[in-house]
Design an enzyme around this catalytic site. Structure first.
Site, PDB file in Angstrom:
ATOM      1  N   HIS A  16       0.916  -1.314  -0.165  1.00 57.86           N
ATOM      2  CA  HIS A  16      -0.397   0.173  -0.420  1.00 57.86           C
ATOM      3  C   HIS A  16       1.024   1.869  -0.008  1.00 57.86           C
ATOM      4  O   HIS A  16       1.926   1.570   0.608  1.00 57.86           O
ATOM      5  CB  HIS A  16      -1.078  -0.221   1.044  1.00 57.86           C
ATOM      6  CG  HIS A  16      -1.703  -1.257   1.285  1.00 57.86           C
ATOM      7  ND1 HIS A  16      -2.058  -1.511   2.972  1.00 57.86           N
ATOM      8  CD2 HIS A  16      -2.451  -2.311   0.633  1.00 57.86           C
ATOM      9  CE1 HIS A  16      -2.507  -2.245   2.283  1.00 57.86           C
ATOM     10  NE2 HIS A  16      -3.096  -2.952   0.974  1.00 57.86           N
ATOM     11  N   TYR A  61       4.310   2.074  13.008  1.00 61.02           N
ATOM     12  CA  TYR A  61       4.513   3.213  12.589  1.00 61.02           C
ATOM     13  C   TYR A  61       4.323   4.178  13.428  1.00 61.02           C
ATOM     14  O   TYR A  61       3.433   4.521  12.846  1.00 61.02           O
ATOM     15  CB  TYR A  61       4.598   2.958  11.245  1.00 61.02           C
ATOM     16  CG  TYR A  61       2.782   2.027  10.974  1.00 61.02           C
ATOM     17  CD1 TYR A  61       1.992   3.048  10.146  1.00 61.02           C
ATOM     18  CD2 TYR A  61       2.445   0.786  11.510  1.00 61.02           C
ATOM     19  CE1 TYR A  61       0.790   2.646  10.390  1.00 61.02           C
ATOM     20  CE2 TYR A  61       1.864   0.736  10.886  1.00 61.02           C
ATOM     21  CZ  TYR A  61      -0.109   1.198  10.571  1.00 61.02           C
ATOM     22  OH  TYR A  61      -0.527   0.598  10.543  1.00 61.02           O
TER      23      TYR A  61
END
Length: 467
Positions: A67, A130
């Site tokens: 993605h 993240y």
């Protein structure tokens, strides 16, 4: 001796691998996952994370597929190991470039906006985290690539037939069917002015708005702009009628356009991590400088309302973390201006009086636009820069004489006159700085080579005036 973090580049532009020291003992380990000062000093972008996400992968073989999100992210492993692969899905020459490594707790990777990323858990209970610099919005769409794409041919340690992959990821298109992510755009405000037209020509894909299309005093209108589509906002809008600024009505408009509006843009730029470019004026100085030209660090001392509002706008824009304030003087571009007026008068046979005790340099709008592009693309430090054409400073009457000469008239048909004499019978005249020369040392130190004003003037006069 403790070894600090290190950063390595990859074949994908902007994708950086960060090696992290992991300090452990019998209790476990600890690491600095994101340390702003150290990591930006190593070359990691100051990307301004606003959200921290955690991905837990229950079993070995969980594979999350490629993605390309519309934000930057810093990915690292908290527990276990992953095989990580990236594919550049940004529009441009690097589209389709790949890079893959195995990632454990001692590694983090900075992933730029538009680079497709995928992670395959190599052990049960793998956790990676993240940081991202934009908030996730459900329902958003962005490019995705099939994990099994033959073009990029990622060598997954665990074959995809044996991996845990979502139905959505299995149905993602091959590279030939991916719509590349376009870079964020430039937004130009005040696009109908002389400088705005020059910038629009230089940035043909930019979004250009004039005041009628965006009222910066309307909070709802400002919030409605899709700011995530932009990375640079260029503010050419200004109220430049210096004499009218001294009137009751003009003073209000000048403060609104030259000071309040830039303050709104500065807050918006800070909130959305935009780079803001704003244009200032020699009128922020009183024109009493002795010796060389004004530097960017000289204290401002405006004489009139116009200069006061421009100085206030400078102070406001300087609060934005990523800002360029370009101070300029005596702008000449596409449209009505001093040079075109003198050119017309010369051809009509007039012999005008022109002020000879105000000294400065002309700035051509295409020169100012190109200097803007230089600062944005060269990595020049944020801050204030003086931008004019170079060469010998001249008075208005000296430039007028040069215009007359180029048109074929005698320069003696220009009558020099003092500022006091020129305005003796005129009311409501704003004070003008007599010395408007701006030092170009800081700009040239950034690698910019300015064009001589006399040469630029001759080239400008050779062009047919815009209608």
């Amino acid at each position: 001796m403790s070894v600090g973090p290190s950063v390595a580049t990859t074949p994908i532009p902007g994708l950086l691998v960060l090696r992290l020291p992991v300090h452990g003992d019998s209790r476990g380990w600890v690491k600095e996952n994101w340390q702003h000062a150290r990591m930006t000093a190593l070359g990691l972008p100051d990307f301004g994370p606003v959200q921290n996400n955690v991905s837990f992968n229950a079993t070995r073989g969980v594979t999350r597929g490629i993605h390309a999100e519309p934000w930057d992210k810093l990915v690292s492993v908290a527990s276990g190991r992953v095989y990580a692969a990236w594919v550049d899905l940004r529009a441009g020459s690097s589209f389709g470039t790949t890079f893959a490594i195995e990632v454990g707790p001692d590694t983090a990777v900075f992933v730029p906006r538009g680079v497709g990323n995928s992670y395959q858990a190599l052990v049960d209970g793998t956790v990676y985290i993240y940081l991202v610099n934009d908030h996730y919005v459900p329902g958003g769409s962005y490019p995705a690539l099939n994990l099994a794409d033959e073009t990029v041919a990622i060598s997954w340690p665990i074959p995809l037939a044996e991996a845990e992959v979502s139905d959505k990821d299995r149905s993602s298109p091959r590279l030939s069917g991916v719509q590349p992510m376009e870079p964020r755009k430039v937004l130009i405000l005040g696009a109908q002015g002389q400088l705005g037209r020059a910038l629009t020509a230089l940035y043909p894909t930019a979004t250009s708005l004039d005041r009628g299309q965006l009222d910066l005093t309307n909070g709802a209108a400002v919030r409605a702009i899709p700011w995530h589509d932009y990375d640079v906002v260029v503010n050419c809008a200004a109220y430049t009628t210096v004499d009218e600024a001294e009137t009751i009505a003009g003073r209000r408009i000048a403060w609104e356009v030259n000071a309040a509006a830039p303050a709104v843009l500065a807050r918006t730029a800070a909130e959305h991590r935009l780079t803001i470019v704003h244009y200032s004026s020699d009128y922020v100085f009183d024109g009493r400088q002795l010796g060389g030209g004004y530097s960017e660090d000289d204290p401002v001392a405006p004489l009139g309302v116009y200069g006061q509002t421009k100085a206030a706008g400078d102070f406001a824009v300087a609060t934005a973390p990523r800002h360029y304030i370009l101070r300029t003087s005596w702008l000449v571009g596409d449209g009505n201006n001093f040079v075109r007026t003198l050119q017309r008068l010369a051809r009509e046979g007039a012999s005008p009086q022109v002020i000879d005790d105000q000294v400065g340099r002309l700035t051509f709008s295409d020169e100012l636009a190109r200097a803007t592009q230089h600062l944005l693309t060269s990595g020049a430090p944020y801050g204030t820069y003086n931008v004019t054409n170079s060469g010998t400073p001249r008075s208005w009457s000296e430039y007028a004489r040069r215009v007359f000469t180029q048109v074929g008239r005698s320069p003696d048909d220009i009558t020099p006159i003092s500022t006091e004499e020129y305005y003796v019978d005129k009311d409501g005249v704003a004070p003008r700085p007599r010395f408007s020369v701006l030092s170009l040392a800081k700009l040239t130190a950034s690698g910019w080579v300015p064009t001589d004003a006399d040469q630029a003037l001759d080239a400008y006069l050779a062009k047919k005036p815009a209608r």
